[in-house]
Design an enzyme around this catalytic site. Structure first.
Site, PDB file in Angstrom:
ATOM      1  N   PHE A  55     -50.889 -81.724  34.648  1.00 26.13           N
ATOM      2  CA  PHE A  55     -50.628 -81.032  35.918  1.00 26.13           C
ATOM      3  C   PHE A  55     -50.075 -79.637  35.655  1.00 26.13           C
ATOM      4  CE2 PHE A  55     -50.456 -85.567  36.733  1.00 26.13           C
ATOM      5  CZ  PHE A  55     -51.340 -85.698  37.795  1.00 26.13           C
ATOM      6  N   HIS A  56     -50.767 -78.916  34.811  1.00 20.09           N
ATOM      7  CA  HIS A  56     -50.381 -77.537  34.533  1.00 20.09           C
ATOM      8  C   HIS A  56     -51.585 -76.788  33.955  1.00 20.09           C
ATOM      9  CE1 HIS A  56     -49.394 -79.678  30.699  1.00 20.09           C
ATOM     10  NE2 HIS A  56     -50.151 -78.698  30.233  1.00 20.09           N
TER      11      HIS A  56
END
Ligand code: T46
Length: 139
Positions: A55-56
């Site tokens: 999630f980046h």
């Protein structure tokens, strides 16, 4: 600034196994199988059932990831489209360069993901919010 398409920012790389009747071996060499100088190696293991990671995006980092054991599903997103890639073989590497949002899902209990990275660890290189990722794409 014009963004490259997702396909130019990620690439699946086949690592040829060097096998004989004892078993198999894969060798990863800088500027041969890995297109950058490797400054860092890390591995992810023991991911709990149902847990997703990532999630980046990264601003500058290039990485090659391979599940040396087990499997997981990577979701890659360039802001325009999303692509699922299963890393499910010790001979299947994923090169991620440029601004790509990544998520990791569906880890098998035995998954060990090895990652070769072009830079030392630097939290400032991470973009951990999807809104900031979209802003970075448009700047
Ligand atoms: C990526 C995906 C595929 C360090 O101290 N040094 C390191 O080299 C790394 C990679 C992480 N850390 C620390 C930072 C966090 O406190 O280890 C902890 C877990 O890292 P993170 O939450 O970023 O882990 P993932 O699995 O979400 O993401 C990792 C990498 O960080 C990332 O670069 O692309 O794997």
């Amino acid at each position: 600034m014009q963004q490259e398409s997702l396909l130019s920012l990620i690439r699946l790389v086949h690592f040829p196994p060097l096998g004989d009747d004892r078993g198999s071996l894969v060798a990863l060499e800088t500027h041969k199988t890995v297109p950058f100088d490797v400054k860092r190696v890390y591995y992810i293991f023991g991911t709990q059932a149902g847990v997703s990671r990532g999630f980046h995006a990264h601003r500058a980092l290039q990485q090659v990831a391979v599940c040396v054991t087990g499997k997981c599903r990577m979701v890659l997103d360039d802001g325009q489209r999303r692509e699922d890639v299963w890393l499910d073989s010790p001979t299947k590497g994923l090169l991620i360069g440029g601004l790509v949002w990544r998520e990791m899902h569906d880890f098998s209990p035995d998954c060990v993901m090895l990652v070769l990275a072009s830079e030392h660890y630097d939290e400032a290189d991470y973009i951990r919010s999807y809104d900031d990722f979209q802003l970075a794409l448009s700047s």
